[in-house]
Write a protein that holds these residues in place. Sequence first.
Motif, PDB file in Angstrom:
ATOM      1  N   CYS A  78      38.199  45.254  35.481  1.00 40.64           N
ATOM      2  CA  CYS A  78      38.007  45.164  36.924  1.00 40.64           C
ATOM      3  C   CYS A  78      39.225  45.727  37.655  1.00 40.64           C
ATOM      4  CB  CYS A  78      37.744  43.719  37.345  1.00 40.64           C
ATOM      5  SG  CYS A  78      37.476  43.523  39.117  1.00 40.64           S
ATOM      6  N   MET A  79      40.421  45.372  37.209  1.00 41.04           N
ATOM      7  CA  MET A  79      41.630  45.893  37.836  1.00 41.04           C
ATOM      8  C   MET A  79      41.714  47.414  37.689  1.00 41.04           C
ATOM      9  SD  MET A  79      43.198  43.393  39.333  1.00 41.04           S
ATOM     10  CE  MET A  79      41.529  42.894  39.740  1.00 41.04           C
ATOM     11  N   ASP A  80      41.251  47.949  36.550  1.00 39.92           N
ATOM     12  CA  ASP A  80      41.223  49.406  36.355  1.00 39.92           C
ATOM     13  C   ASP A  80      40.242  50.060  37.325  1.00 39.92           C
ATOM     14  OD1 ASP A  80      43.089  49.272  34.318  1.00 39.92           O
ATOM     15  OD2 ASP A  80      41.609  49.471  32.697  1.00 39.92           O
ATOM     16  N   VAL A  81      39.088  49.444  37.529  1.00 39.57           N
ATOM     17  CA  VAL A  81      38.096  49.975  38.463  1.00 39.57           C
ATOM     18  C   VAL A  81      38.670  49.992  39.881  1.00 39.57           C
ATOM     19  CG1 VAL A  81      35.868  49.460  39.576  1.00 39.57           C
ATOM     20  CG2 VAL A  81      36.066  49.390  37.085  1.00 39.57           C
ATOM     21  N   VAL A  82      39.325  48.906  40.272  1.00 37.40           N
ATOM     22  CA  VAL A  82      39.932  48.834  41.606  1.00 37.40           C
ATOM     23  C   VAL A  82      41.020  49.884  41.742  1.00 37.40           C
ATOM     24  CG1 VAL A  82      41.330  47.380  43.149  1.00 37.40           C
ATOM     25  CG2 VAL A  82      39.321  46.417  42.003  1.00 37.40           C
ATOM     26  N   LYS A  83      41.861  50.032  40.716  1.00 37.20           N
ATOM     27  CA  LYS A  83      42.933  51.040  40.768  1.00 37.20           C
ATOM     28  C   LYS A  83      42.355  52.443  40.872  1.00 37.20           C
ATOM     29  CE  LYS A  83      47.100  52.588  40.765  1.00 37.20           C
ATOM     30  NZ  LYS A  83      47.625  52.803  42.116  1.00 37.20           N
TER      31      LYS A  83
ATOM     32  N   ILE B   5      36.942  33.841  25.636  1.00 38.21           N
ATOM     33  CA  ILE B   5      38.313  33.979  26.133  1.00 38.21           C
ATOM     34  C   ILE B   5      38.727  35.452  26.126  1.00 38.21           C
ATOM     35  CG2 ILE B   5      40.745  33.457  25.645  1.00 38.21           C
ATOM     36  CD1 ILE B   5      39.735  30.716  24.560  1.00 38.21           C
ATOM     37  N   ALA B   6      38.482  36.138  25.029  1.00 32.37           N
ATOM     38  CA  ALA B   6      38.840  37.552  24.918  1.00 32.37           C
ATOM     39  C   ALA B   6      38.051  38.395  25.925  1.00 32.37           C
ATOM     40  CB  ALA B   6      38.587  38.046  23.497  1.00 32.37           C
ATOM     41  N   LEU B   7      36.780  38.067  26.109  1.00 26.54           N
ATOM     42  CA  LEU B   7      35.945  38.815  27.045  1.00 26.54           C
ATOM     43  C   LEU B   7      36.426  38.640  28.482  1.00 26.54           C
ATOM     44  CD1 LEU B   7      33.491  40.602  27.488  1.00 26.54           C
ATOM     45  CD2 LEU B   7      32.081  38.535  27.492  1.00 26.54           C
ATOM     46  N   ILE B   8      36.813  37.427  28.845  1.00 24.81           N
ATOM     47  CA  ILE B   8      37.334  37.176  30.194  1.00 24.81           C
ATOM     48  C   ILE B   8      38.575  38.036  30.440  1.00 24.81           C
ATOM     49  CG2 ILE B   8      38.478  35.451  31.656  1.00 24.81           C
ATOM     50  CD1 ILE B   8      36.531  33.377  30.382  1.00 24.81           C
ATOM     51  N   GLU B   9      39.474  38.078  29.459  1.00 26.16           N
ATOM     52  CA  GLU B   9      40.677  38.909  29.586  1.00 26.16           C
ATOM     53  C   GLU B   9      40.334  40.382  29.751  1.00 26.16           C
ATOM     54  OE1 GLU B   9      44.617  38.013  27.440  1.00 26.16           O
ATOM     55  OE2 GLU B   9      43.025  37.387  26.054  1.00 26.16           O
TER      56      GLU B   9
ATOM     57  N   GLN C 153      47.132  28.639  46.276  1.00 25.33           N
ATOM     58  CA  GLN C 153      46.198  27.559  45.966  1.00 25.33           C
ATOM     59  C   GLN C 153      44.783  28.079  45.753  1.00 25.33           C
ATOM     60  OE1 GLN C 153      46.754  24.992  49.348  1.00 25.33           O
ATOM     61  NE2 GLN C 153      48.040  23.573  48.192  1.00 25.33           N
ATOM     62  N   ARG C 154      44.400  29.061  46.512  1.00 25.98           N
ATOM     63  CA  ARG C 154      43.042  29.592  46.402  1.00 25.98           C
ATOM     64  C   ARG C 154      42.878  30.537  45.220  1.00 25.98           C
ATOM     65  NH1 ARG C 154      40.887  30.325  52.562  1.00 25.98           N
ATOM     66  NH2 ARG C 154      41.693  28.343  53.318  1.00 25.98           N
ATOM     67  N   GLY C 155      43.981  30.836  44.541  1.00 31.07           N
ATOM     68  CA  GLY C 155      43.895  31.667  43.352  1.00 31.07           C
ATOM     69  C   GLY C 155      43.812  33.146  43.637  1.00 31.07           C
ATOM     70  N   TYR C 156      44.175  33.562  44.853  1.00 34.54           N
ATOM     71  CA  TYR C 156      44.072  34.967  45.200  1.00 34.54           C
ATOM     72  C   TYR C 156      45.183  35.807  44.590  1.00 34.54           C
ATOM     73  CZ  TYR C 156      40.743  33.569  48.851  1.00 34.54           C
ATOM     74  OH  TYR C 156      39.683  33.075  49.548  1.00 34.54           O
ATOM     75  N   TYR C 157      46.117  35.181  43.942  1.00 35.16           N
ATOM     76  CA  TYR C 157      47.249  35.921  43.394  1.00 35.16           C
ATOM     77  C   TYR C 157      46.938  36.542  42.056  1.00 35.16           C
ATOM     78  CZ  TYR C 157      47.689  31.661  40.750  1.00 35.16           C
ATOM     79  OH  TYR C 157      47.414  30.601  39.932  1.00 35.16           O
ATOM     80  N   LEU C 158      45.879  36.089  41.385  1.00 34.46           N
ATOM     81  CA  LEU C 158      45.426  36.656  40.122  1.00 34.46           C
ATOM     82  C   LEU C 158      46.540  36.747  39.070  1.00 34.46           C
ATOM     83  CD1 LEU C 158      43.250  39.493  41.661  1.00 34.46           C
ATOM     84  CD2 LEU C 158      42.447  37.341  40.711  1.00 34.46           C
ATOM     85  N   GLY C 159      47.342  35.708  38.995  1.00 32.68           N
ATOM     86  CA  GLY C 159      48.355  35.634  37.964  1.00 32.68           C
ATOM     87  C   GLY C 159      49.600  36.441  38.228  1.00 32.68           C
ATOM     88  N   SER C 160      49.779  36.913  39.434  1.00 32.46           N
ATOM     89  CA  SER C 160      50.944  37.722  39.726  1.00 32.46           C
ATOM     90  C   SER C 160      51.935  36.959  40.589  1.00 32.46           C
ATOM     91  CB  SER C 160      50.512  38.992  40.448  1.00 32.46           C
ATOM     92  OG  SER C 160      49.976  38.642  41.706  1.00 32.46           O
TER      93      SER C 160
END
Length: 157
Positions: free
Chosen positions: A19-24, A9-13, A58-65
Motif C-alpha cells: 500500500c505504501m508503494d502504491v501511494v508513493k 501476520i506476514a500478509l498484513i506486513e 492516538q488515532r493511529g494515523y502515524y502508521l508506525g512512524s
Amino acid sequence: MKASYLETIALIERLHRQCMDVVKNELDRQGVRDLNAVQAMILFNLGEAELTVGELTQRGYYLGSNVSYNVKKMVEHGYLKQERSPHDKRATHLRCSDKGLEVCRQLDALFEAHAGDLGSNGLDDKNISAANDALHRLEGFWAAARLSVRPSYTSAA
C-alpha cells in the motif's frame, strides 16, 4: 491454526508495504517529491479535520512512524499548518494547508478508482467487509494480549 496465524501476520506486513508503494508511486506520478507515503497517509487521514499531534498518534494515523518528525517536515514543505492552542500553550493544532488538501484529493481519487476496480479481482463489498471484520477482531485480540501478562511458554533447559 498457528500456520494460518503466522501467514496472516506476514500478509498484513506485506499489504502495508505494498500500500505504501502504491501511494508513493501515485505521489511520483503527480510530481510530489517532497512527501513520503507515510506523510501522505497522515494528510489523507487528517483531511479537513483539525487535530493535535497527540490526537493523531492516538488515532493511529502515524502508521508506525515518528509523528513529530513527519509533522515538522510537512509543516516545512507547506502541507500542514500548525498553530498553538489558544487554551493550552503546550498543544499545537494541525490542519492541512491547501497544498495538503490537494494531496488528500489525489489520494481520494486513487482509492475511489481502486474501490471501483476491486470487482474485477473477485472482491466485492461483502468480501472486504468480512476481511475487515476479521482484522478488527485480530486487532482486539492483540490489544488485549498487549495488556495482559502471560507466562513464558519456553521450557527451562
